[in-house]
Scaffold this active site. Structure first.
Site, PDB file in Angstrom:
ATOM      1  N   THR A  19       0.826  -1.201   0.000  1.00 12.54           N
ATOM      2  CA  THR A  19       0.000   0.000   0.000  1.00 12.54           C
ATOM      3  C   THR A  19       0.863   1.254   0.000  1.00 12.54           C
ATOM      4  O   THR A  19       2.021   1.222   0.437  1.00 12.54           O
ATOM      5  CB  THR A  19      -0.900  -0.008   1.263  1.00 12.54           C
ATOM      6  OG1 THR A  19      -1.503   1.273   1.415  1.00 12.54           O
ATOM      7  CG2 THR A  19      -0.126  -0.316   2.531  1.00 12.54           C
ATOM      8  N   ASP A  20       0.258   2.369  -0.435  1.00 14.76           N
ATOM      9  CA  ASP A  20       0.958   3.661  -0.342  1.00 14.76           C
ATOM     10  C   ASP A  20       1.073   4.129   1.112  1.00 14.76           C
ATOM     11  O   ASP A  20       1.887   4.996   1.429  1.00 14.76           O
ATOM     12  CB  ASP A  20       0.268   4.724  -1.211  1.00 14.76           C
ATOM     13  CG  ASP A  20      -1.190   4.975  -0.857  1.00 14.76           C
ATOM     14  OD1 ASP A  20      -1.710   4.347   0.093  1.00 14.76           O
ATOM     15  OD2 ASP A  20      -1.830   5.813  -1.531  1.00 14.76           O
ATOM     16  N   TYR A  40      -2.025  -0.697  11.101  1.00 17.21           N
ATOM     17  CA  TYR A  40      -2.166  -1.363   9.792  1.00 17.21           C
ATOM     18  C   TYR A  40      -0.945  -1.091   8.916  1.00 17.21           C
ATOM     19  O   TYR A  40      -0.305  -2.016   8.402  1.00 17.21           O
ATOM     20  CB  TYR A  40      -3.445  -0.879   9.087  1.00 17.21           C
ATOM     21  CG  TYR A  40      -3.449  -1.154   7.605  1.00 17.21           C
ATOM     22  CD1 TYR A  40      -3.572  -2.454   7.117  1.00 17.21           C
ATOM     23  CD2 TYR A  40      -3.302  -0.109   6.679  1.00 17.21           C
ATOM     24  CE1 TYR A  40      -3.551  -2.712   5.750  1.00 17.21           C
ATOM     25  CE2 TYR A  40      -3.281  -0.360   5.320  1.00 17.21           C
ATOM     26  CZ  TYR A  40      -3.402  -1.658   4.854  1.00 17.21           C
ATOM     27  OH  TYR A  40      -3.375  -1.909   3.501  1.00 17.21           O
ATOM     28  N   LYS A  77       1.973  -3.581   7.386  1.00 17.00           N
ATOM     29  CA  LYS A  77       2.238  -3.749   5.950  1.00 17.00           C
ATOM     30  C   LYS A  77       3.715  -3.400   5.652  1.00 17.00           C
ATOM     31  O   LYS A  77       4.367  -4.070   4.849  1.00 17.00           O
ATOM     32  CB  LYS A  77       1.320  -2.850   5.115  1.00 17.00           C
ATOM     33  CG  LYS A  77      -0.141  -3.263   5.112  1.00 17.00           C
ATOM     34  CD  LYS A  77      -0.401  -4.599   4.451  1.00 17.00           C
ATOM     35  CE  LYS A  77      -0.248  -4.570   2.948  1.00 17.00           C
ATOM     36  NZ  LYS A  77      -0.639  -5.881   2.345  1.00 17.00           N
TER      37      LYS A  77
HETATM   38  P1  NAD Z   1      -9.924  -7.224   2.053  1.00 14.22           P
HETATM   39  O1  NAD Z   1      -9.913  -6.969   3.522  1.00 14.22           O
HETATM   40  O2  NAD Z   1     -11.131  -6.910   1.264  1.00 14.22           O
HETATM   41  O3  NAD Z   1      -9.577  -8.771   1.764  1.00 14.22           O
HETATM   42  C1  NAD Z   1      -8.572  -9.450   2.456  1.00 14.22           C
HETATM   43  C2  NAD Z   1      -8.736 -10.934   2.160  1.00 14.22           C
HETATM   44  O4  NAD Z   1      -7.687 -11.636   2.833  1.00 14.22           O
HETATM   45  C3  NAD Z   1     -10.051 -11.513   2.671  1.00 14.22           C
HETATM   46  O5  NAD Z   1     -10.622 -12.356   1.694  1.00 14.22           O
HETATM   47  C4  NAD Z   1      -9.630 -12.315   3.902  1.00 14.22           C
HETATM   48  O6  NAD Z   1     -10.474 -13.426   4.167  1.00 14.22           O
HETATM   49  C5  NAD Z   1      -8.230 -12.757   3.508  1.00 14.22           C
HETATM   50  N1  NAD Z   1      -7.374 -13.040   4.666  1.00 14.22           N
HETATM   51  C6  NAD Z   1      -7.213 -12.300   5.784  1.00 14.22           C
HETATM   52  N2  NAD Z   1      -6.357 -12.899   6.619  1.00 14.22           N
HETATM   53  C7  NAD Z   1      -5.929 -14.034   5.995  1.00 14.22           C
HETATM   54  C8  NAD Z   1      -5.019 -15.062   6.337  1.00 14.22           C
HETATM   55  N3  NAD Z   1      -4.364 -15.055   7.507  1.00 14.22           N
HETATM   56  N4  NAD Z   1      -4.821 -16.070   5.471  1.00 14.22           N
HETATM   57  C9  NAD Z   1      -5.507 -16.104   4.284  1.00 14.22           C
HETATM   58  N5  NAD Z   1      -6.394 -15.164   3.913  1.00 14.22           N
HETATM   59  C10 NAD Z   1      -6.587 -14.142   4.755  1.00 14.22           C
HETATM   60  O7  NAD Z   1      -8.663  -6.456   1.493  1.00 14.22           O
HETATM   61  P2  NAD Z   1      -8.468  -5.732   0.092  1.00 14.22           P
HETATM   62  O8  NAD Z   1      -8.996  -4.359   0.191  1.00 14.22           O
HETATM   63  O9  NAD Z   1      -8.924  -6.622  -0.981  1.00 14.22           O
HETATM   64  O10 NAD Z   1      -6.873  -5.622   0.065  1.00 14.22           O
HETATM   65  C11 NAD Z   1      -6.072  -6.629  -0.537  1.00 14.22           C
HETATM   66  C12 NAD Z   1      -4.614  -6.261  -0.348  1.00 14.22           C
HETATM   67  O11 NAD Z   1      -4.361  -4.995  -0.934  1.00 14.22           O
HETATM   68  C13 NAD Z   1      -4.196  -6.136   1.116  1.00 14.22           C
HETATM   69  O12 NAD Z   1      -2.911  -6.666   1.253  1.00 14.22           O
HETATM   70  C14 NAD Z   1      -4.191  -4.640   1.382  1.00 14.22           C
HETATM   71  O13 NAD Z   1      -3.247  -4.304   2.371  1.00 14.22           O
HETATM   72  C15 NAD Z   1      -3.775  -4.116   0.031  1.00 14.22           C
HETATM   73  N6  NAD Z   1      -4.262  -2.761  -0.297  1.00 14.22           N
HETATM   74  C16 NAD Z   1      -5.607  -2.476  -0.282  1.00 14.22           C
HETATM   75  C17 NAD Z   1      -6.021  -1.201  -0.670  1.00 14.22           C
HETATM   76  C18 NAD Z   1      -7.484  -0.812  -0.711  1.00 14.22           C
HETATM   77  O14 NAD Z   1      -7.787   0.324  -1.046  1.00 14.22           O
HETATM   78  N7  NAD Z   1      -8.422  -1.701  -0.416  1.00 14.22           N
HETATM   79  C19 NAD Z   1      -5.098  -0.237  -1.060  1.00 14.22           C
HETATM   80  C20 NAD Z   1      -3.746  -0.558  -0.994  1.00 14.22           C
HETATM   81  C21 NAD Z   1      -3.340  -1.831  -0.654  1.00 14.22           C
HETATM   82  O1  DAU Z   2      -4.129   4.078   0.724  1.00 16.41           O
HETATM   83  C1  DAU Z   2      -4.355   2.711   0.614  1.00 16.41           C
HETATM   84  C2  DAU Z   2      -5.227   2.236   1.757  1.00 16.41           C
HETATM   85  O2  DAU Z   2      -6.539   2.677   1.482  1.00 16.41           O
HETATM   86  C3  DAU Z   2      -5.195   0.721   1.937  1.00 16.41           C
HETATM   87  O3  DAU Z   2      -3.897   0.317   2.277  1.00 16.41           O
HETATM   88  C4  DAU Z   2      -6.191   0.268   3.002  1.00 16.41           C
HETATM   89  O4  DAU Z   2      -6.243  -1.138   3.052  1.00 16.41           O
HETATM   90  C5  DAU Z   2      -7.554   0.808   2.630  1.00 16.41           C
HETATM   91  O5  DAU Z   2      -8.476   0.479   3.641  1.00 16.41           O
HETATM   92  C6  DAU Z   2      -7.503   2.324   2.437  1.00 16.41           C
HETATM   93  O6  DAU Z   2      -7.227   2.976   3.678  1.00 16.41           O
HETATM   94  P1  DAU Z   2      -7.974   4.334   4.106  1.00 16.41           P
HETATM   95  O7  DAU Z   2      -7.911   4.460   5.570  1.00 16.41           O
HETATM   96  O8  DAU Z   2      -7.513   5.486   3.297  1.00 16.41           O
HETATM   97  O9  DAU Z   2      -9.471   3.956   3.591  1.00 16.41           O
HETATM   98  P2  DAU Z   2     -10.900   4.191   4.244  1.00 16.41           P
HETATM   99  O10 DAU Z   2     -11.917   3.861   3.207  1.00 16.41           O
HETATM  100  O11 DAU Z   2     -11.015   3.523   5.581  1.00 16.41           O
HETATM  101  O12 DAU Z   2     -10.931   5.753   4.480  1.00 16.41           O
HETATM  102  C7  DAU Z   2     -10.751   6.663   3.394  1.00 16.41           C
HETATM  103  C8  DAU Z   2     -10.736   8.054   3.992  1.00 16.41           C
HETATM  104  O13 DAU Z   2     -12.054   8.359   4.480  1.00 16.41           O
HETATM  105  C9  DAU Z   2      -9.816   8.211   5.198  1.00 16.41           C
HETATM  106  O14 DAU Z   2      -9.247   9.508   5.190  1.00 16.41           O
HETATM  107  C10 DAU Z   2     -10.741   8.056   6.391  1.00 16.41           C
HETATM  108  C11 DAU Z   2     -12.038   8.637   5.886  1.00 16.41           C
HETATM  109  N1  DAU Z   2     -13.264   8.047   6.455  1.00 16.41           N
HETATM  110  C12 DAU Z   2     -13.390   6.691   6.445  1.00 16.41           C
HETATM  111  C13 DAU Z   2     -14.526   6.087   6.973  1.00 16.41           C
HETATM  112  C14 DAU Z   2     -14.660   4.579   6.985  1.00 16.41           C
HETATM  113  C15 DAU Z   2     -14.290   8.863   6.934  1.00 16.41           C
HETATM  114  O15 DAU Z   2     -14.166  10.107   6.911  1.00 16.41           O
HETATM  115  N2  DAU Z   2     -15.393   8.279   7.444  1.00 16.41           N
HETATM  116  C16 DAU Z   2     -15.562   6.920   7.501  1.00 16.41           C
HETATM  117  O16 DAU Z   2     -16.608   6.445   8.017  1.00 16.41           O
END
Ligand code: NAD
Ligand code: DAU
Length: 353
Positions: free
Chosen positions: A132-133, A158, A162
């Site tokens: 992640t960033d 978190y 990471k």
């Molecule tokens: P998510 O939470 O939607 O999914 C995570 C998945 O991992 C789930 O299916 C969960 O069951 C599985 N999991 C959790 N623990 C596990 C374990 N111990 N063994 C096997 N499976 C396990 O997450 P996402 O949003 O799809 O993110 C995927 C990846 O991308 C993560 O590594 C996250 O850090 C990274 N990432 C996400 C975002 C974002 O915006 N969502 C941005 C940057 C990086």
């Molecule tokens: O930047 C990459 C990351 O983006 C990933 O590594 C994480 O897995 C992913 O969850 C996401 O993290 P953020 O914390 O940025 O995402 P989130 O959707 O939780 O929140 C986005 C922004 O909105 C953040 O500034 C917090 C704010 N927020 C979030 C929630 C859930 C609110 O203001 N209200 C809310 O209820």
């Protein structure tokens, strides 16, 4: 064949969809099926010989060793993680267990498998680590976007977990020669996004007449990336990325949270106007800020663009409209994920039913 870990989650399942739409090669999905893992995301592939799900922890060394020996993947893409910052603040332990120790065990199983491969297969093998960033910390409004060389300054449990996993992946490449590549993507959005995260939470709360919670002043900035663009970037990195390298993946779409929420409201006002004639924006509520809230993320994507030719296809406007429409078109999926454990989380985090 390839292995995807965490493929029942948001980004992993979108990756598998894109993969199976474009490739004949099989995918084995290794997922623990935590609250965030949903096999329904991939139910259309239930009868497809190219797809299989095994429920396992990435840290289950015995089982993963067996799976690797049996299925002989040419690549592993590691999406599995605890991914929600707010949950990491309330309970960091699971983040260390999966993101740090889980990655460690997966790297060891992979190394064990990889060292026994014939040399030519060793060379072509890839371990792609989806990071992640957020590991780079926070930016001031005028600072340039994060490059791949930006120092690591994680601020939440978190992002610290990471960052630790990224260091392990780097070390396994440097010390053992494992052909790893780490990617740093910005905030994803799109179909199958679990509604604990800002965009799906706001879409669903709006439609249900609930408040739209904005942490602090809502001026925090995120760089939004449509999830299928991210999946396409990972396919490009798998095909052409160089082992030992890291690549940023971003949407070139910086927006404040308040702007994001207002834009969702404006679209919903047009697509699904409220019976009382009021705007969904009336439901916006400012709530207590997230502790240690990072102010701004932005990623510089010149490296992946110049060296691998990848660019995002969606703008924030086109991607957001597709996302809103997906949630409107999939009420059953929404109903299934917003029961049980989800309600408990919303109650804990927002003190609302
Ligand atoms: P998510 O939470 O939607 O999914 C995570 C998945 O991992 C789930 O299916 C969960 O069951 C599985 N999991 C959790 N623990 C596990 C374990 N111990 N063994 C096997 N499976 C396990 O997450 P996402 O949003 O799809 O993110 C995927 C990846 O991308 C993560 O590594 C996250 O850090 C990274 N990432 C996400 C975002 C974002 O915006 N969502 C941005 C940057 C990086
Ligand atoms: O930047 C990459 C990351 O983006 C990933 O590594 C994480 O897995 C992913 O969850 C996401 O993290 P953020 O914390 O940025 O995402 P989130 O959707 O939780 O929140 C986005 C922004 O909105 C953040 O500034 C917090 C704010 N927020 C979030 C929630 C859930 C609110 O203001 N209200 C809310 O209820």
């Amino acid at each position: 064949m390839i292995i995807v870990t965490g493929g029942a989650g948001f980004i992993g399942s979108n990756f598998i969809h894109l993969w199976l739409e474009n490739q004949q090669e099989s995918v084995l999905n290794l997922d623990l099926l935590t609250y965030a893992g949903n096999p329904e995301n991939l139910s259309i592939y239930q009868e497809d010989d190219r797809y299989k799900l095994i429920q396992t922890d990435i840290g289950n060394r015995v089982l993963i060793d067996q799976i690797l020996a049996e299925h002989k993947p040419r690549a592993i893409l590691n999406f599995a993680a605890e991914s929600h910052v707010d949950r990491s603040i309330l309970g960091p332990q699971a983040f260390l267990e999966t993101n740090v120790m889980g990655t460690f065990h997966l790297l060891e199983s992979t190394r064990n498998y990889w060292t026994k491969l014939p040399l030519s297969q060793q060379k072509d093998f890839r371990f792609i680590h989806v990071s992640t960033d957020e590991v780079f910390g926070t930016l001031t409004p005028e600072a340039p976007a994060f490059t791949e060389n930006h120092p690591y300054e994680p601020n939440s449990p978190y992002s610290a977990s990471k960052a630790s996993s990224d260091h392990l992946v780097r070390a396994w490449h440097h010390t053992y020669g494992l052909p790893t590549i780490t990617t740093h993507c910005s905030n994803n959005y799109g179909p199958y996004h679990f509604p604990e995260k800002l965009i799906p939470l706001v879409i669903l709360n709006a439609l249900q007449g609930k408040s739209l919670p904005i942490y602090g002043d809502g001026q925090q900035v995120r760089d939004w990336l449509y999830v299928r663009d991210h999946a396409q970037a990972l396919m490009t990195v798998l095909a052409d990325g160089e082992p030992g390298q890291t690549y940023n993946i971003g949407g070139n779409c910086e927006r404040t949270n308040l702007d994001v929420v207002r834009t969702i409201c404006t679209h919903l006002d047009q697509i699904r106007p409220k019976a009382d004639g009021l705007s969904y924006a009336e439901q916006i509520t400012f709530v207590t800020d997230r502790p240690g809230h990072d102010r701004r993320y932005a990623v510089d994507t010149r490296k992946i663009s110049q060296s691998l030719g990848w660019e995002p296809e969606e703008t924030f406007e086109t991607g957001l409209l597709k996302t809103i429409q997906w949630y409107l078109d999939n009420p059953e999926w929404v109903e299934h994920v917003t029961s049980g454990a989800y309600r408990q989380w919303i109650q804990t985090q927002y003190q609302q039913p």
